[in-house]
Design a protein around this motif. Sequence first.
Motif, PDB file in Angstrom:
ATOM      1  N   ALA A   1       0.836  -1.211   0.000  1.00 62.22           N
ATOM      2  CA  ALA A   1       0.000   0.000   0.000  1.00 62.22           C
ATOM      3  C   ALA A   1       0.865   1.253   0.000  1.00 62.22           C
ATOM      4  O   ALA A   1       0.561   2.224  -0.706  1.00 62.22           O
ATOM      5  CB  ALA A   1      -0.925  -0.011   1.213  1.00 62.22           C
ATOM      6  N   TYR A   2       1.929   1.244   0.769  1.00 58.07           N
ATOM      7  CA  TYR A   2       2.833   2.394   0.811  1.00 58.07           C
ATOM      8  C   TYR A   2       3.486   2.624  -0.553  1.00 58.07           C
ATOM      9  O   TYR A   2       3.528   3.751  -1.056  1.00 58.07           O
ATOM     10  CB  TYR A   2       3.892   2.187   1.891  1.00 58.07           C
ATOM     11  N   LEU A   3       3.995   1.564  -1.166  1.00 65.93           N
ATOM     12  CA  LEU A   3       4.639   1.689  -2.476  1.00 65.93           C
ATOM     13  C   LEU A   3       3.652   2.173  -3.544  1.00 65.93           C
ATOM     14  O   LEU A   3       3.991   3.006  -4.378  1.00 65.93           O
ATOM     15  CB  LEU A   3       5.258   0.359  -2.885  1.00 65.93           C
ATOM     16  N   LEU A   4       2.433   1.657  -3.522  1.00 69.28           N
ATOM     17  CA  LEU A   4       1.433   2.107  -4.486  1.00 69.28           C
ATOM     18  C   LEU A   4       1.070   3.571  -4.269  1.00 69.28           C
ATOM     19  O   LEU A   4       0.895   4.324  -5.229  1.00 69.28           O
ATOM     20  CB  LEU A   4       0.181   1.233  -4.395  1.00 69.28           C
ATOM     21  N   GLY A   5       0.960   3.984  -3.015  1.00 70.06           N
ATOM     22  CA  GLY A   5       0.647   5.377  -2.715  1.00 70.06           C
ATOM     23  C   GLY A   5       1.742   6.316  -3.166  1.00 70.06           C
ATOM     24  O   GLY A   5       1.478   7.355  -3.782  1.00 70.06           O
ATOM     25  N   ILE A   6       2.973   5.965  -2.893  1.00 70.49           N
ATOM     26  CA  ILE A   6       4.103   6.798  -3.294  1.00 70.49           C
ATOM     27  C   ILE A   6       4.231   6.846  -4.815  1.00 70.49           C
ATOM     28  O   ILE A   6       4.438   7.912  -5.401  1.00 70.49           O
ATOM     29  CB  ILE A   6       5.414   6.271  -2.657  1.00 70.49           C
ATOM     30  N   SER A   7       4.089   5.715  -5.474  1.00 71.46           N
ATOM     31  CA  SER A   7       4.230   5.710  -6.934  1.00 71.46           C
ATOM     32  C   SER A   7       3.073   6.429  -7.626  1.00 71.46           C
ATOM     33  O   SER A   7       3.250   6.984  -8.714  1.00 71.46           O
ATOM     34  CB  SER A   7       4.358   4.283  -7.457  1.00 71.46           C
ATOM     35  N   SER A   8       1.903   6.442  -7.014  1.00 72.14           N
ATOM     36  CA  SER A   8       0.771   7.137  -7.638  1.00 72.14           C
ATOM     37  C   SER A   8       0.898   8.657  -7.523  1.00 72.14           C
ATOM     38  O   SER A   8       0.275   9.388  -8.296  1.00 72.14           O
ATOM     39  CB  SER A   8      -0.546   6.678  -7.027  1.00 72.14           C
ATOM     40  N   MET A   9       1.699   9.127  -6.596  1.00 68.61           N
ATOM     41  CA  MET A   9       1.848  10.572  -6.415  1.00 68.61           C
ATOM     42  C   MET A   9       2.520  11.252  -7.605  1.00 68.61           C
ATOM     43  O   MET A   9       2.352  12.443  -7.802  1.00 68.61           O
ATOM     44  CB  MET A   9       2.623  10.873  -5.137  1.00 68.61           C
ATOM     45  N   VAL A  24       0.506  16.857  -3.871  1.00 68.33           N
ATOM     46  CA  VAL A  24       1.437  15.961  -3.182  1.00 68.33           C
ATOM     47  C   VAL A  24       1.992  16.630  -1.931  1.00 68.33           C
ATOM     48  O   VAL A  24       2.109  16.002  -0.879  1.00 68.33           O
ATOM     49  CB  VAL A  24       2.573  15.530  -4.137  1.00 68.33           C
ATOM     50  N   SER A  25       2.321  17.919  -2.021  1.00 70.47           N
ATOM     51  CA  SER A  25       2.856  18.604  -0.836  1.00 70.47           C
ATOM     52  C   SER A  25       1.799  18.720   0.254  1.00 70.47           C
ATOM     53  O   SER A  25       2.106  18.567   1.437  1.00 70.47           O
ATOM     54  CB  SER A  25       3.403  19.975  -1.209  1.00 70.47           C
ATOM     55  N   VAL A  26       0.561  18.972  -0.112  1.00 63.38           N
ATOM     56  CA  VAL A  26      -0.511  19.050   0.881  1.00 63.38           C
ATOM     57  C   VAL A  26      -0.717  17.685   1.534  1.00 63.38           C
ATOM     58  O   VAL A  26      -0.872  17.580   2.757  1.00 63.38           O
ATOM     59  CB  VAL A  26      -1.817  19.578   0.245  1.00 63.38           C
ATOM     60  N   LEU A  27      -0.715  16.626   0.745  1.00 64.44           N
ATOM     61  CA  LEU A  27      -0.852  15.280   1.316  1.00 64.44           C
ATOM     62  C   LEU A  27       0.292  14.970   2.268  1.00 64.44           C
ATOM     63  O   LEU A  27       0.086  14.387   3.338  1.00 64.44           O
ATOM     64  CB  LEU A  27      -0.904  14.236   0.205  1.00 64.44           C
ATOM     65  N   GLY A  28       1.495  15.350   1.877  1.00 64.83           N
ATOM     66  CA  GLY A  28       2.651  15.118   2.742  1.00 64.83           C
ATOM     67  C   GLY A  28       2.586  15.892   4.043  1.00 64.83           C
ATOM     68  O   GLY A  28       3.017  15.411   5.088  1.00 64.83           O
ATOM     69  N   LEU A  29       2.037  17.102   3.993  1.00 65.50           N
ATOM     70  CA  LEU A  29       1.928  17.914   5.208  1.00 65.50           C
ATOM     71  C   LEU A  29       0.825  17.428   6.140  1.00 65.50           C
ATOM     72  O   LEU A  29       0.940  17.528   7.359  1.00 65.50           O
ATOM     73  CB  LEU A  29       1.671  19.376   4.846  1.00 65.50           C
ATOM     74  N   THR A  30      -0.254  16.935   5.575  1.00 68.35           N
ATOM     75  CA  THR A  30      -1.385  16.539   6.425  1.00 68.35           C
ATOM     76  C   THR A  30      -1.253  15.131   6.989  1.00 68.35           C
ATOM     77  O   THR A  30      -1.879  14.823   7.999  1.00 68.35           O
ATOM     78  CB  THR A  30      -2.713  16.642   5.647  1.00 68.35           C
ATOM     79  N   GLU A  31      -0.434  14.297   6.382  1.00 67.16           N
ATOM     80  CA  GLU A  31      -0.322  12.908   6.843  1.00 67.16           C
ATOM     81  C   GLU A  31       0.083  12.776   8.310  1.00 67.16           C
ATOM     82  O   GLU A  31      -0.568  12.046   9.065  1.00 67.16           O
ATOM     83  CB  GLU A  31       0.640  12.146   5.934  1.00 67.16           C
ATOM     84  N   PRO A  32       1.126  13.467   8.796  1.00 71.56           N
ATOM     85  CA  PRO A  32       1.481  13.327  10.212  1.00 71.56           C
ATOM     86  C   PRO A  32       0.391  13.845  11.156  1.00 71.56           C
ATOM     87  O   PRO A  32       0.149  13.261  12.217  1.00 71.56           O
ATOM     88  CB  PRO A  32       2.756  14.145  10.367  1.00 71.56           C
ATOM     89  N   ALA A  33      -0.270  14.938  10.777  1.00 69.51           N
ATOM     90  CA  ALA A  33      -1.322  15.489  11.640  1.00 69.51           C
ATOM     91  C   ALA A  33      -2.511  14.543  11.723  1.00 69.51           C
ATOM     92  O   ALA A  33      -3.089  14.340  12.801  1.00 69.51           O
ATOM     93  CB  ALA A  33      -1.758  16.859  11.124  1.00 69.51           C
ATOM     94  N   VAL A  34      -2.878  13.946  10.607  1.00 68.39           N
ATOM     95  CA  VAL A  34      -3.998  12.995  10.606  1.00 68.39           C
ATOM     96  C   VAL A  34      -3.629  11.741  11.396  1.00 68.39           C
ATOM     97  O   VAL A  34      -4.441  11.227  12.176  1.00 68.39           O
ATOM     98  CB  VAL A  34      -4.414  12.657   9.162  1.00 68.39           C
ATOM     99  N   ALA A  35      -2.421  11.257  11.228  1.00 65.85           N
ATOM    100  CA  ALA A  35      -1.983  10.079  11.983  1.00 65.85           C
ATOM    101  C   ALA A  35      -1.985  10.356  13.486  1.00 65.85           C
ATOM    102  O   ALA A  35      -2.387   9.503  14.291  1.00 65.85           O
ATOM    103  CB  ALA A  35      -0.592   9.651  11.528  1.00 65.85           C
TER     104      ALA A  35
END
Length: 79
Positions: free
Chosen positions: A6-14, A22-33
């Motif tokens: 799942a991680y590899l598919l998510g990264i490759s789809s970006m 992509v930058s917004v997804l990267g910024l929000t991921e730690p806050a959501v986690a």
Amino acid sequence: MSTSLAYLLGISSMRHLPSTVVSVLGLTEPAVATAVAWAFLGQSLSVVQVIGAAVMLGGAALVQRASSAGPDNRCPPTI
């Protein structure tokens, strides 16, 4: 194995998304986690962590807002 796939598919789809998305997804991921860990696992959050999450989410909102007003930054498709 399933997590790594799942991680590899998510990264490759970006690479098919605009850089601002992509930058917004990267910024929000730690806050959501962190919010999920707080809500479902009972983790405690300090004031500094909450302020940091608010700053990150605010920055992500600013980037998204600025990108919606500007030109299309998508890269051409690659083969």
